[in-house]
Design a protein around this motif. Structure first.
Motif, PDB file in Angstrom:
ATOM      1  N   CYS A   3       0.826  -1.203   0.000  1.00 15.64           N
ATOM      2  CA  CYS A   3       0.000   0.000   0.000  1.00 15.64           C
ATOM      3  C   CYS A   3       0.861   1.254   0.000  1.00 15.64           C
ATOM      4  CB  CYS A   3      -0.900   0.006   1.232  1.00 15.64           C
ATOM      5  SG  CYS A   3      -1.974   1.453   1.282  1.00 15.64           S
ATOM      6  N   HIS A   7      -3.267   6.988   3.866  1.00 15.93           N
ATOM      7  CA  HIS A   7      -3.952   6.567   5.098  1.00 15.93           C
ATOM      8  C   HIS A   7      -3.046   5.725   6.003  1.00 15.93           C
ATOM      9  CE1 HIS A   7      -5.807   2.879   2.751  1.00 15.93           C
ATOM     10  NE2 HIS A   7      -4.574   2.641   3.108  1.00 15.93           N
ATOM     11  N   CYS A  29      -2.562  -4.057   5.172  1.00 11.86           N
ATOM     12  CA  CYS A  29      -2.817  -2.652   5.469  1.00 11.86           C
ATOM     13  C   CYS A  29      -4.166  -2.467   6.168  1.00 11.86           C
ATOM     14  CB  CYS A  29      -2.783  -1.825   4.190  1.00 11.86           C
ATOM     15  SG  CYS A  29      -3.027  -0.072   4.520  1.00 11.86           S
ATOM     16  N   GLY A  31      -5.423   0.301   6.956  1.00  9.93           N
ATOM     17  CA  GLY A  31      -6.092   1.438   6.324  1.00  9.93           C
ATOM     18  C   GLY A  31      -6.993   0.989   5.178  1.00  9.93           C
ATOM     19  N   CYS A  32      -6.506   0.038   4.394  1.00  5.12           N
ATOM     20  CA  CYS A  32      -7.315  -0.496   3.294  1.00  5.12           C
ATOM     21  C   CYS A  32      -8.485  -1.309   3.841  1.00  5.12           C
ATOM     22  CB  CYS A  32      -6.455  -1.352   2.370  1.00  5.12           C
ATOM     23  SG  CYS A  32      -5.276  -0.381   1.387  1.00  5.12           S
TER      24      CYS A  32
HETATM   25 ZN   LIG Z   1      -3.731   0.837   2.604  1.00  4.30          ZN
END
Ligand SMILES: [Zn+2]
Length: 84
Positions: A3, A7, A29, A31-32
């Motif tokens: 990633c 974020h 990740c 964030g993902c």
């Molecule tokens: Zn991410």
């Protein structure tokens, strides 16, 4: 795949629990995972699923070693809230 999104450095993710388990999305990740949860939440999707193996890796920033399960659940919750 790693990633590269910003974020990874979102300070909101620093409150997520740590998860070092290699069987639970470690190095994926968070964030993902959060973004996917939020997308499903904003649609009030009746079916929730997330294939953790499909998430990009991340070793960087505030999402490092964070629980992708908690990130996904928080994203879903936040997404549902935005729909009201
Ligand atoms: Zn991410």
């Amino acid at each position: 795949m790693t990633c590269q999104l910003t974020h990874r450095y979102n300070p909101d993710f620093s409150s997520l629990p740590d998860d070092q388990s290699k069987f639970n999305g470690r190095h994926k990740c968070a964030g993902c995972a959060y973004d996917e949860g939020r997308r499903l939440g904003s649609e009030k999707s009746p079916m929730l699923s997330l294939d953790y193996s499909q998430l990009p890796d991340s070793q960087a920033g505030t999402v490092r070693h964070k629980s992708v399960q908690a990130a996904f659940a928080k994203g879903y919750y936040d997404g549902v809230l935005t729909s009201y």
